[in-house]
Write a protein that holds these residues in place. Structure first.
Motif, PDB file in Angstrom:
ATOM      1  N   SER A  73       0.858  -1.182   0.000  1.00 43.96           N
ATOM      2  CA  SER A  73       0.000   0.000   0.000  1.00 43.96           C
ATOM      3  C   SER A  73       0.894   1.230   0.000  1.00 43.96           C
ATOM      4  O   SER A  73       2.102   1.128   0.195  1.00 43.96           O
ATOM      5  CB  SER A  73      -0.912   0.006   1.228  1.00 43.96           C
ATOM      6  N   GLY A  85      -2.438   2.222   3.916  1.00 47.61           N
ATOM      7  CA  GLY A  85      -3.136   1.681   5.059  1.00 47.61           C
ATOM      8  C   GLY A  85      -3.388   0.200   4.956  1.00 47.61           C
ATOM      9  O   GLY A  85      -3.245  -0.411   3.892  1.00 47.61           O
ATOM     10  N   ASP A  86      -3.791  -0.359   6.086  1.00 45.03           N
ATOM     11  CA  ASP A  86      -4.093  -1.775   6.163  1.00 45.03           C
ATOM     12  C   ASP A  86      -5.235  -2.143   5.215  1.00 45.03           C
ATOM     13  O   ASP A  86      -5.211  -3.191   4.573  1.00 45.03           O
ATOM     14  CB  ASP A  86      -4.443  -2.148   7.603  1.00 45.03           C
ATOM     15  N   GLU A  87      -6.236  -1.278   5.124  1.00 42.10           N
ATOM     16  CA  GLU A  87      -7.378  -1.566   4.251  1.00 42.10           C
ATOM     17  C   GLU A  87      -6.933  -1.735   2.802  1.00 42.10           C
ATOM     18  O   GLU A  87      -7.357  -2.651   2.112  1.00 42.10           O
ATOM     19  CB  GLU A  87      -8.404  -0.444   4.368  1.00 42.10           C
ATOM     20  N   GLN A  88      -6.047  -0.865   2.338  1.00 42.75           N
ATOM     21  CA  GLN A  88      -5.546  -0.954   0.968  1.00 42.75           C
ATOM     22  C   GLN A  88      -4.719  -2.231   0.766  1.00 42.75           C
ATOM     23  O   GLN A  88      -4.874  -2.928  -0.240  1.00 42.75           O
ATOM     24  CB  GLN A  88      -4.699   0.283   0.654  1.00 42.75           C
ATOM     25  N   GLN A  90      -4.916  -5.047   2.460  1.00 38.02           N
ATOM     26  CA  GLN A  90      -5.801  -6.213   2.486  1.00 38.02           C
ATOM     27  C   GLN A  90      -6.658  -6.304   1.234  1.00 38.02           C
ATOM     28  O   GLN A  90      -6.953  -7.396   0.754  1.00 38.02           O
ATOM     29  CB  GLN A  90      -6.680  -6.185   3.737  1.00 38.02           C
ATOM     30  N   TRP A  91      -7.060  -5.171   0.672  1.00 35.64           N
ATOM     31  CA  TRP A  91      -7.838  -5.165  -0.571  1.00 35.64           C
ATOM     32  C   TRP A  91      -7.018  -5.827  -1.686  1.00 35.64           C
ATOM     33  O   TRP A  91      -7.531  -6.662  -2.429  1.00 35.64           O
ATOM     34  CB  TRP A  91      -8.208  -3.727  -0.938  1.00 35.64           C
ATOM     35  N   ASP A  94      -6.708  -9.567  -0.958  1.00 32.71           N
ATOM     36  CA  ASP A  94      -7.957 -10.273  -1.266  1.00 32.71           C
ATOM     37  C   ASP A  94      -8.035 -10.614  -2.749  1.00 32.71           C
ATOM     38  O   ASP A  94      -8.483 -11.695  -3.125  1.00 32.71           O
ATOM     39  CB  ASP A  94      -9.174  -9.434  -0.869  1.00 32.71           C
ATOM     40  N   SER A 134       4.633  -3.220   8.468  1.00 28.48           N
ATOM     41  CA  SER A 134       4.214  -1.820   8.431  1.00 28.48           C
ATOM     42  C   SER A 134       5.414  -0.968   8.806  1.00 28.48           C
ATOM     43  O   SER A 134       6.228  -1.354   9.624  1.00 28.48           O
ATOM     44  CB  SER A 134       3.061  -1.571   9.401  1.00 28.48           C
ATOM     45  N   SER A 143       0.977  -6.684   2.862  1.00 35.70           N
ATOM     46  CA  SER A 143       0.397  -7.978   3.184  1.00 35.70           C
ATOM     47  C   SER A 143       1.092  -8.984   2.272  1.00 35.70           C
ATOM     48  O   SER A 143       1.395  -8.666   1.114  1.00 35.70           O
ATOM     49  CB  SER A 143      -1.109  -7.942   2.928  1.00 35.70           C
TER      50      SER A 143
END
Length: 157
Positions: A73, A85-88, A90-91, A94, A134, A143
């Motif tokens: 990310s 960020g973590d959301e990016q 993990q996206w 996925d 991170s 990730s």
């Protein structure tokens, strides 16, 4: 003997297709002018290779290749003080899991085709999450997925 380069190129192309983001081989992906692209992107690393099928009739027509994909990310381009960020991360991961996705109707094979070179068939794929990192200083979060591809040369015929 199965050549690694076509398999690596096939996995690199599949990950780029699944994530919609560039995939660098062992380094940051570059644009058409040779400049590093900003994250988000994926870094693909070839790891171990095994050519022994552990059978008495091993004919050196099979190989197991391991890879690591690091989904990176990063800050949003043009947005001061933004951070990856973590959301990016993990996206992206996925989407990376779709490498091993099976058809919803239960039919054999995999949902997403993996081109591994002429005369070679990838008959099994495995993936496992291997964590991530991170670094607040770099504003980057990653990730990691490790893939194992089971390959076999198809007899000419």
């Amino acid at each position: 003997m199965i050549q690694r380069l076509p398999v690596t190129q096939g996995l690199q192309a599949l990950l780029a297709s699944l994530t919609g983001r560039p995939v660098g081989l062992r380094s940051v992906p570059l644009d058409s002018k040779g400049a590093p692209l900003p994250p988000p992107y994926t870094l693909l690393y070839p790891l171990d290779r095994t050519d022994d099928t552990a059978t008495l009739a091993d004919n050196q027509r099979a190989a197991v290749l391991d890879y690591q994909a690091t989904f990176v990310s990063g800050p949003t381009p043009g947005v001061p003080n933004s951070r990856g960020g973590d959301e990016q991360a993990q996206w992206l991961a996925d989407r990376g899991w779709k490498v091993v996705e099976r058809p919803a109707d239960g039919s054999p094979g995999y949902t997403n085709a993996l081109s591994v070179g002429p005369g070679v068939h990838c008959w099994r794929r495995e993936a496992r999450e291997a964590g991530g990192t991170s670094d607040q200083n770099d504003a980057i979060i990653t990730s990691v997925i490790r893939y194992r591809l089971f390959l076999e040369e198809q007899p000419a015929g």
